[in-house]
Design a protein around this motif. Sequence first.
Motif, PDB file in Angstrom:
ATOM      1  N   ARG A 170      32.007  42.406  32.101  1.00 50.77           N
ATOM      2  CA  ARG A 170      33.420  42.544  31.717  1.00 50.77           C
ATOM      3  C   ARG A 170      34.307  42.688  32.948  1.00 50.77           C
ATOM      4  NH1 ARG A 170      34.216  45.266  25.893  1.00 50.77           N
ATOM      5  NH2 ARG A 170      32.145  44.911  25.014  1.00 50.77           N
ATOM      6  N   SER A 171      33.840  43.445  33.939  1.00 48.02           N
ATOM      7  CA  SER A 171      34.614  43.587  35.173  1.00 48.02           C
ATOM      8  C   SER A 171      34.751  42.242  35.871  1.00 48.02           C
ATOM      9  CB  SER A 171      33.933  44.592  36.108  1.00 48.02           C
ATOM     10  OG  SER A 171      33.905  45.887  35.541  1.00 48.02           O
ATOM     11  N   HIS A 176      38.001  37.455  37.356  1.00 46.70           N
ATOM     12  CA  HIS A 176      38.152  35.998  37.330  1.00 46.70           C
ATOM     13  C   HIS A 176      39.473  35.613  36.681  1.00 46.70           C
ATOM     14  CE1 HIS A 176      37.578  31.866  35.809  1.00 46.70           C
ATOM     15  NE2 HIS A 176      36.830  31.695  36.892  1.00 46.70           N
ATOM     16  N   ALA A 177      39.781  36.232  35.542  1.00 41.96           N
ATOM     17  CA  ALA A 177      41.023  35.913  34.839  1.00 41.96           C
ATOM     18  C   ALA A 177      42.251  36.283  35.662  1.00 41.96           C
ATOM     19  CB  ALA A 177      41.054  36.624  33.487  1.00 41.96           C
ATOM     20  N   ALA A 189      37.746  31.817  42.418  1.00 45.22           N
ATOM     21  CA  ALA A 189      37.681  32.847  41.384  1.00 45.22           C
ATOM     22  C   ALA A 189      36.248  33.047  40.901  1.00 45.22           C
ATOM     23  CB  ALA A 189      38.594  32.473  40.219  1.00 45.22           C
ATOM     24  N   GLU A 190      35.486  31.951  40.834  1.00 47.72           N
ATOM     25  CA  GLU A 190      34.076  32.058  40.450  1.00 47.72           C
ATOM     26  C   GLU A 190      33.283  32.846  41.491  1.00 47.72           C
ATOM     27  OE1 GLU A 190      32.083  31.242  37.927  1.00 47.72           O
ATOM     28  OE2 GLU A 190      33.773  30.589  36.689  1.00 47.72           O
ATOM     29  N   ARG A 191      33.637  32.670  42.752  1.00 47.17           N
ATOM     30  CA  ARG A 191      32.966  33.423  43.800  1.00 47.17           C
ATOM     31  C   ARG A 191      33.195  34.921  43.615  1.00 47.17           C
ATOM     32  NH1 ARG A 191      34.400  33.386  50.334  1.00 47.17           N
ATOM     33  NH2 ARG A 191      32.227  33.410  51.040  1.00 47.17           N
ATOM     34  N   ALA A 195      30.372  37.872  42.785  1.00 43.60           N
ATOM     35  CA  ALA A 195      30.209  39.080  43.600  1.00 43.60           C
ATOM     36  C   ALA A 195      30.123  40.331  42.736  1.00 43.60           C
ATOM     37  CB  ALA A 195      31.352  39.188  44.600  1.00 43.60           C
ATOM     38  N   VAL A 196      30.977  40.421  41.727  1.00 43.03           N
ATOM     39  CA  VAL A 196      30.941  41.587  40.842  1.00 43.03           C
ATOM     40  C   VAL A 196      29.680  41.570  39.982  1.00 43.03           C
ATOM     41  CG1 VAL A 196      32.114  42.782  38.955  1.00 43.03           C
ATOM     42  CG2 VAL A 196      33.445  41.835  40.844  1.00 43.03           C
TER      43      VAL A 196
END
Length: 369
Positions: A170-171, A176-177, A189-191, A195-196
């Motif tokens: 969820r984080s 990303h959003a 954003a995918e990167r 990472a999270v």
Amino acid sequence: MDTAVEFAHHARSYTDLCQDNSPAAAAAATEIRDRLLDPHNPLPEAVLTPQIAALRTALPASVLDHPGAHQAVVLAARGLHIVTTLYGDPATGQLGRIIGDLERPEFAVLAAYHHGGGLLDAITALHQHLTRCGASIDDILDAIAAEAYSDAVYGHGRRRDNPTGYDELRSAELLHAHARAAGYPDARAERLRDAVLGTAFDEQTKAQAGRDHPDIVVQAVVAVDLHVLACPDAVTTAMDLAVEDGMSARWSPDRIIGRAIAETGARIRSVPEALAFIDAHADRRPRLDNGAHADTTVIEMFADRLIGNAKFIAAHRYPDTWTLDNPELRATNAAVERDLGQQLSRRRITAVAAYRAAAEHVTTMSTMH
């Protein structure tokens, strides 16, 4: 809450709302939480002035002068605002509550470990490490944004508890959003999302999911997530974690400390209050969901958690690229934590006294490292 100013005012009262058991307070807290975690409506920059200033203070001019720095700092500031509002910051004297699908409001799980404290120190460590590695400024900025969101959503459990909606997922999706809304290309954003996600602990491998990821930024965010193990304050932080875990279903559905608190009607708002409660109710065996008394007492749970975590500190393996490990200090931290846990188990020391001894260890180690 139509304006940024109104939202900022209400968000500052979130911790107080969570400690108020009235339906109106619960509804107001839910509204703030939902607004902060809305993937489609990131907070406007006008709300984030204190967080932006704090981040800018933590970063050198070489990073801040980069063309993409402001965009990344604002994104990281949103994460910092979310974490400090929902989960608190010891520096302000307030800790929040962890609330989600797994951690229900009535459990009153204190965010004794997962909170906004230490986030700026983690960002400093990321900059130090990635600079040593020869990483680009864009790499550093991506790591900072990911770290700021790494615990943005908490209270829904691990992957084993909630495979399609666990905390790290969820984080990651929220980051990303928000990154896409801020104008980040999808690949970047995918990167951040990766990472999270990499910080999630894999119960089968007993390691973080992204430890061996090929991206140096993912590895850095994974490593800094547990950087505290190799820092002077590892033992006091471990005690904070033991307090939180004792209340949390994420650690164990038994929630020994949390159930004991609920049975007595106590209100715990800080780690010192929790430690005093543990001492006052050391021999209590709270009732479990089946109505039977737990096999474990409050003090046994706390002591066992410290002893188990000492083993984790000693055995943990950081990503191979991580440059800030300190094996000698980690071994010392593990030995001190194990000893305090054993003293607690044998009832030779109280929880309050053990924390005091851990704080003295922090002072000693800080002068040496």
